[in-house]
Enzyme design. Structure first.
Site, PDB file in Angstrom:
ATOM      1  N   ARG A 236       0.855  -1.183   0.000  1.00  0.00           N
ATOM      2  CA  ARG A 236       0.000   0.000   0.000  1.00  0.00           C
ATOM      3  C   ARG A 236       0.893   1.236   0.000  1.00  0.00           C
ATOM      4  O   ARG A 236       1.936   1.265   0.666  1.00  0.00           O
ATOM      5  CB  ARG A 236      -0.912   0.037   1.241  1.00  0.00           C
ATOM      6  CG  ARG A 236      -2.068  -0.961   1.217  1.00  0.00           C
ATOM      7  CD  ARG A 236      -3.119  -0.624   0.160  1.00  0.00           C
ATOM      8  NE  ARG A 236      -4.255  -1.541   0.163  1.00  0.00           N
ATOM      9  CZ  ARG A 236      -4.352  -2.636  -0.580  1.00  0.00           C
ATOM     10  NH1 ARG A 236      -3.377  -2.965  -1.405  1.00  0.00           N
ATOM     11  NH2 ARG A 236      -5.430  -3.393  -0.523  1.00  0.00           N
ATOM     12  N   GLU A 265      -3.942   7.248  -4.418  1.00  0.00           N
ATOM     13  CA  GLU A 265      -4.346   6.723  -5.730  1.00  0.00           C
ATOM     14  C   GLU A 265      -5.699   7.280  -6.147  1.00  0.00           C
ATOM     15  O   GLU A 265      -6.578   7.415  -5.292  1.00  0.00           O
ATOM     16  CB  GLU A 265      -4.424   5.187  -5.660  1.00  0.00           C
ATOM     17  CG  GLU A 265      -3.069   4.558  -5.428  1.00  0.00           C
ATOM     18  CD  GLU A 265      -3.155   3.050  -5.209  1.00  0.00           C
ATOM     19  OE1 GLU A 265      -4.227   2.459  -5.442  1.00  0.00           O
ATOM     20  OE2 GLU A 265      -2.148   2.470  -4.801  1.00  0.00           O
ATOM     21  N   HIS A 283      -1.425  -0.077  -9.596  1.00  0.00           N
ATOM     22  CA  HIS A 283      -1.992  -1.027  -8.621  1.00  0.00           C
ATOM     23  C   HIS A 283      -2.514  -2.297  -9.337  1.00  0.00           C
ATOM     24  O   HIS A 283      -3.696  -2.635  -9.231  1.00  0.00           O
ATOM     25  CB  HIS A 283      -3.125  -0.351  -7.823  1.00  0.00           C
ATOM     26  CG  HIS A 283      -3.391  -1.014  -6.497  1.00  0.00           C
ATOM     27  ND1 HIS A 283      -3.767  -0.326  -5.369  1.00  0.00           N
ATOM     28  CD2 HIS A 283      -3.363  -2.314  -6.133  1.00  0.00           C
ATOM     29  CE1 HIS A 283      -3.960  -1.174  -4.368  1.00  0.00           C
ATOM     30  NE2 HIS A 283      -3.722  -2.392  -4.808  1.00  0.00           N
TER      31      HIS A 283
HETATM   32  C1  DGY Z   1      -5.168  -6.430  -2.649  1.00  0.00           C
HETATM   33  O1  DGY Z   1      -5.736  -7.513  -2.828  1.00  0.00           O
HETATM   34  O2  DGY Z   1      -4.995  -5.956  -1.517  1.00  0.00           O
HETATM   35  C2  DGY Z   1      -4.715  -5.704  -3.847  1.00  0.00           C
HETATM   36  O3  DGY Z   1      -3.822  -4.692  -3.528  1.00  0.00           O
HETATM   37  C3  DGY Z   1      -5.892  -5.147  -4.604  1.00  0.00           C
HETATM   38  O4  DGY Z   1      -6.441  -4.095  -3.875  1.00  0.00           O
END
Ligand code: DGY
Length: 327
Positions: A236, A265, A283
């Site tokens: 993240r 984002e 992402h």
């Molecule tokens: C997750 O599965 O956490 C990916 O980053 C998609 O949001």
């Protein structure tokens, strides 16, 4: 009459079909991100929601939606869900672990290799028609084979990244809250965060994000890294202080950064975008067709079961607050 659910983003038609067998489904085929007010309005009268990381399910929203009994996140990361608020309201929350582990680890390596060997930068240059001759010092990168790989967060994805390092003959170190029992990641050594930062040639971030892990990589941490190191983030964006990273790259205190996730984002810090040593992707670490289908399928399984339907009624495969199921 069927109970009502909301699907907040566009999902595969097969998933909508599965949910329609049990529920009256409202879906978002236009696939825009609902503003908080619209999300609250659309959730009125709904017993369940299939959401993605773009929806923030916080305490005021949960309190404003008393009919809600289950929220299924199509993601393994669940920093968008206020678990305490959901649990307090008796709402089951679920995520999608395991099904995306290998695909996400593959992508971590794609970013690592692209960043270390400057493939994006070199390809952009070639496509601009700038290649007029071969030269000994063109796009010099940093080696991957025999290098030292650091993994910050040795969960499922961290372990899958580590397994892939053996083919490159790398030394693998990791940091987590405590050493973890490792089966296949032969020789991965636990070390302090500081040691990991200073010893790694390539550092891959795979730890979960929550308020306590905000800016785990900031100025102090970046200053500990080797000038020749790369930093890869597939978790993240909030884990990395983007201003500090942009400064480190601008001052040549880091060889490059491979970033699939960003603090705000879809906004990407312009200074990072402008830096040729940044490989930036939107992402997509889990985005193979097979895996995205598996994630959506698992989220649908979770929602159906959490709401008391299907063969596993009452037992969703991956609950985040299983205590709610027992009440
Ligand atoms: C997750 O599965 O956490 C990916 O980053 C998609 O949001």
């Amino acid at each position: 009459m069927k109970e009502k659910i909301l699907i907040t983003r566009k999902v595969f038609p097969s998933i909508v079909g599965r949910l329609q067998e049990h529920f009256d489904v409202e879906s978002n085929d236009a696939d825009y991100i609902y503003a908080p007010d619209e999300l609250r309005t659309r959730l009125q009268g709904k017993v369940g929601a299939l959401v993605s990381a773009t929806e923030i399910i916080n305490a005021p929203l949960v309190q404003a939606c008393p009919s809600l009994r289950a929220v299924a996140n199509i993601a393994v990361g669940y920093n968008n869900l206020d678990l305490a608020a959901l649990s307090a309201a008796g709402v089951v929350a679920t995520n999608t672990p395991d099904v995306l582990t290998e695909t996400t680890a593959d992508f971590g390596w794609a970013l690592l290799m692209a960043t270390a060997r400057r493939t994006g930068e070199a390809e952009r240059w070639l496509r601009l028609g700038l290649w007029d001759k071969w030269a000994l010092d063109m796009f010099l990168g940093v080696d991957i084979h025999g290098a030292s790989l650091g993994i910050l967060g040795m969960g499922r994805i961290g372990r899958a990244v580590a397994q892939r390092a053996h083919g490159f003959g790398m030394t693998v170190r990791y940091h987590d809250r405590a050493p973890v029992a490792l089966a296949d990641e032969k020789g991965a050594q636990f070390c302090s965060k500081e040691a990991l930062l200073s010893l790694s040639d390539h550092l891959v971030i795979t730890m979960p994000y929550d308020p306590a892990s905000h800016h785990t990589i900031g100025r102090r941490e970046l200053a500990l890294m080797k000038q020749t190191a790369t930093l890869i983030n597939i978790s993240r964006g909030g884990l990395v202080d983007e201003d500090a990273l942009a400064d480190a790259l601008a001052d040549n205190r880091l060889a490059g950064a491979g970033l699939d996730v960003f603090e705000r984002e879809p906004f990407v810090c312009p200074r990072l975008l402008a830096n040729a040593r940044v490989v930036a992707t939107p992402h997509i670490a889990s985005a193979s067709l097979k895996t995205r289908l598996a994630m959506a399928d698992l989220a649908a399984d979770n929602l159906i079961a959490a709401l008391g339907y299907g063969a596993c009624a009452g037992q969703p495969p991956s609950p985040l607050n299983p205590a709610v199921l027992r009440t």
